[in-house]
Write a protein that holds these residues in place. Sequence first.
Motif, PDB file in Angstrom:
ATOM      1  N   GLU A   1      28.027 -35.237 -23.835  1.00 56.05           N
ATOM      2  CA  GLU A   1      26.688 -35.163 -24.400  1.00 56.05           C
ATOM      3  C   GLU A   1      25.825 -36.323 -23.919  1.00 56.05           C
ATOM      4  N   GLU A   2      24.608 -36.023 -23.581  1.00 52.15           N
ATOM      5  CA  GLU A   2      23.640 -37.041 -23.169  1.00 52.15           C
ATOM      6  C   GLU A   2      22.384 -36.887 -24.010  1.00 52.15           C
TER       7      GLU A   2
ATOM      8  N   SER B   1      18.982 -33.717 -26.876  1.00 53.27           N
ATOM      9  CA  SER B   1      20.398 -33.807 -26.540  1.00 53.27           C
ATOM     10  C   SER B   1      20.773 -32.649 -25.622  1.00 53.27           C
ATOM     11  N   THR B   2      21.642 -32.926 -24.652  1.00 56.15           N
ATOM     12  CA  THR B   2      22.146 -31.861 -23.786  1.00 56.15           C
ATOM     13  C   THR B   2      23.140 -30.976 -24.525  1.00 56.15           C
ATOM     14  N   LYS B   3      23.661 -31.451 -25.665  1.00 56.00           N
ATOM     15  CA  LYS B   3      24.523 -30.617 -26.507  1.00 56.00           C
ATOM     16  C   LYS B   3      23.626 -29.687 -27.312  1.00 56.00           C
ATOM     17  N   GLY B   4      23.518 -28.446 -26.869  1.00 62.22           N
ATOM     18  CA  GLY B   4      22.644 -27.485 -27.513  1.00 62.22           C
ATOM     19  C   GLY B   4      21.283 -27.381 -26.869  1.00 62.22           C
ATOM     20  N   GLY B   5      20.926 -28.340 -26.019  1.00 66.09           N
ATOM     21  CA  GLY B   5      19.602 -28.318 -25.403  1.00 66.09           C
ATOM     22  C   GLY B   5      18.510 -28.304 -26.442  1.00 66.09           C
ATOM     23  N   ALA B   6      18.671 -29.150 -27.466  1.00 66.91           N
ATOM     24  CA  ALA B   6      17.813 -29.059 -28.644  1.00 66.91           C
ATOM     25  C   ALA B   6      17.181 -30.396 -28.987  1.00 66.91           C
ATOM     26  N   ILE B   7      16.163 -30.321 -29.851  1.00 65.95           N
ATOM     27  CA  ILE B   7      15.549 -31.520 -30.418  1.00 65.95           C
ATOM     28  C   ILE B   7      16.418 -31.986 -31.576  1.00 65.95           C
TER      29      ILE B   7
ATOM     30  N   TYR C   1      24.416 -28.281 -21.859  1.00 63.84           N
ATOM     31  CA  TYR C   1      23.378 -27.994 -20.870  1.00 63.84           C
ATOM     32  C   TYR C   1      23.211 -29.174 -19.925  1.00 63.84           C
ATOM     33  N   LYS C   2      22.693 -28.882 -18.769  1.00 61.71           N
ATOM     34  CA  LYS C   2      22.244 -29.923 -17.851  1.00 61.71           C
ATOM     35  C   LYS C   2      20.727 -30.005 -17.967  1.00 61.71           C
ATOM     36  N   ALA C   3      20.226 -31.238 -18.027  1.00 65.58           N
ATOM     37  CA  ALA C   3      18.810 -31.429 -18.330  1.00 65.58           C
ATOM     38  C   ALA C   3      18.019 -31.874 -17.115  1.00 65.58           C
ATOM     39  N   ASN C   4      16.859 -31.269 -16.957  1.00 63.47           N
ATOM     40  CA  ASN C   4      15.836 -31.755 -16.039  1.00 63.47           C
ATOM     41  C   ASN C   4      14.815 -32.469 -16.905  1.00 63.47           C
ATOM     42  N   LYS C   5      14.892 -33.790 -16.961  1.00 66.79           N
ATOM     43  CA  LYS C   5      14.209 -34.558 -17.990  1.00 66.79           C
ATOM     44  C   LYS C   5      12.698 -34.624 -17.839  1.00 66.79           C
TER      45      LYS C   5
END
Length: 611
Positions: free
Chosen positions: A83-84, A98-104, A148-152
Amino acid sequence: MDRNQAIGLVLIAGILIVYSLVFRPPSPEEAIVSGADTTAVVTPEENQQLVDNTQAETTQPANQDSLLNSKYGAFASAMSGNEETFTVETEKAKYNFSTKGGAIKSVELKEYKTHLKEPLILFDESSNSQQLQIGTTNGIVDLASLNYKANKGTLSISEGDSTTIAFVATLADGSSVEQSYTIFNDKYDLDYSIKLNGLENKVLTNDMTIVWEDNMKRFEHNLEDARNKTTVRYYTLEEDSDNLKEIANDPQSETVGEGVKWASFSQKFFNAGIIADKGFSSATFATIPVADSSHVEIGKMELIVPMSDLYSGADFTYYFGPNSYKVLKKVTDGYEDNVYMGYKLVSWVNKLIIVPLFSFLEQHIANYGVIIIIIVLIIKLALFPLSRKSYLSMAKMKVLKPELDALKEKTGGDMQAQQQEQMKLYREMGVNPISGCVPLLLQMPFLFAMFFFFPNSIELRGESFLWAHDLSTYDVLINLPFTIPFYGSHVSGFTLLMTLSTLAITWSNNQVSSVQGPMKNIGYFMPVIFMFVLNSYSAGLSFYYFVSNLVTFGQQTLIRRFVDEDKIREQLMENKKKAGTKGKSKFQQRLEDAMKASQEAQRQKQNKKKK
């Protein structure tokens, strides 16, 4: 043994002794001092344990993958990962992703503080949870539990700009789940979209269920008032706004089968909500009371989204911000209903007059106490003709009091006859007995509109004036060492001043009123009742009523100076002379016919009783 063999054995023994002395391993103490490596002696039992551990480490990943595959099927490959978290900051809020869930995971509103002057975090992981449930061949899968992988994108947004944060969870077969958030620097709402790519054959259900639960935090000083104004609110596609019961000691729930445009966890001054561009096909809402003083209420919502929308890309809007009417009005249709402006009979006053006037004044004046005073003066000036007409009507009734008393003696207590004679007198004198009530009724919407505007106005939150530290909640002039039922353990200074000024106005009105007996004294009880009711209400509301009373008292004093009761009597007598040459008006005729019909009905009723 011959001589040569004996010599050989002695040499071998000597070599072994020398080797053991020179090359012997160091003791533990010597190894620590010298830093030399030591060789551990492993027993057979320890050796077996090492073998078992090695085998377990070798088989664990395989077993874990097998479990994930059996439970999540095609989604198993996205269930593990590191998780990031990262933060996106605007001038209005801090969003923790968070990349865990791709959520706020949390939202902090930078422009506001809690009642304890702490950062106002609207929600976080400890108080908030959201699931995106879909049905698959392996059961229910929560898309908010994928990695998820994030494009920040840009993590700090400059003025007038926006940024998009994209999350992608790619599955083993190349299919994927995409989520994205577009965050604006100068707005509290952010765009959100979710899309499923290549998952049509893996999803069995026709809908995705958004399950959102929020243990809403306490932000205000007055906990009871905060709980009484916290609920789950929603707006249907039929443009109908509704909410669960706000003041409730028991859990509340409701299922809405029709389309829902938006839903929100609405508190007194803040709300967190979600808006669907195409609407939710149905929804279920619930609230649960809590005993924890650090939270006000638990809210739950289950929102149904058609899977067809997700395959093409479903668009939503999140709102995390203040309940400011002028801000919410720009979010979407009906979202301003999160600020309660009163019943329909009076809400138009707030929406069309008070809110624009208040917004204009706060652009030029920093002190909200002064703004309240100016609003009072403007409203009183606009309503002055009605106030003057009402006062003149009361003065006419006072002039007629001797004639009314004479009629009372003449009729000898016969109420029907007395009413008939009074109507005749009013017609002859040209006096309408209800003309004084009409101007008061026309002013009532403004009076009640303020009852809803000031307690729900976030603009007053944290604003001080005189001894009041926060005009959005009650002011404390004196803290009592005890609690008075229905009153509280404090004395609100503005409420006390409002009560005293209302009593003064009641006394002033009684000087020109024709009302006698107990009815005349009832007016003195109402201000006392309101003192109990408003003691824990917004200080801004009590201050408005107090200033309004002062202006009203001044207006009445001014009108009284220019009202000559002798001239009024002369005018009434002149009207009486002219009355003989005039016929009855249609209203007067209908009124007399109604009174006669009533008298006849009562006579027939009395005759039946005698029989």
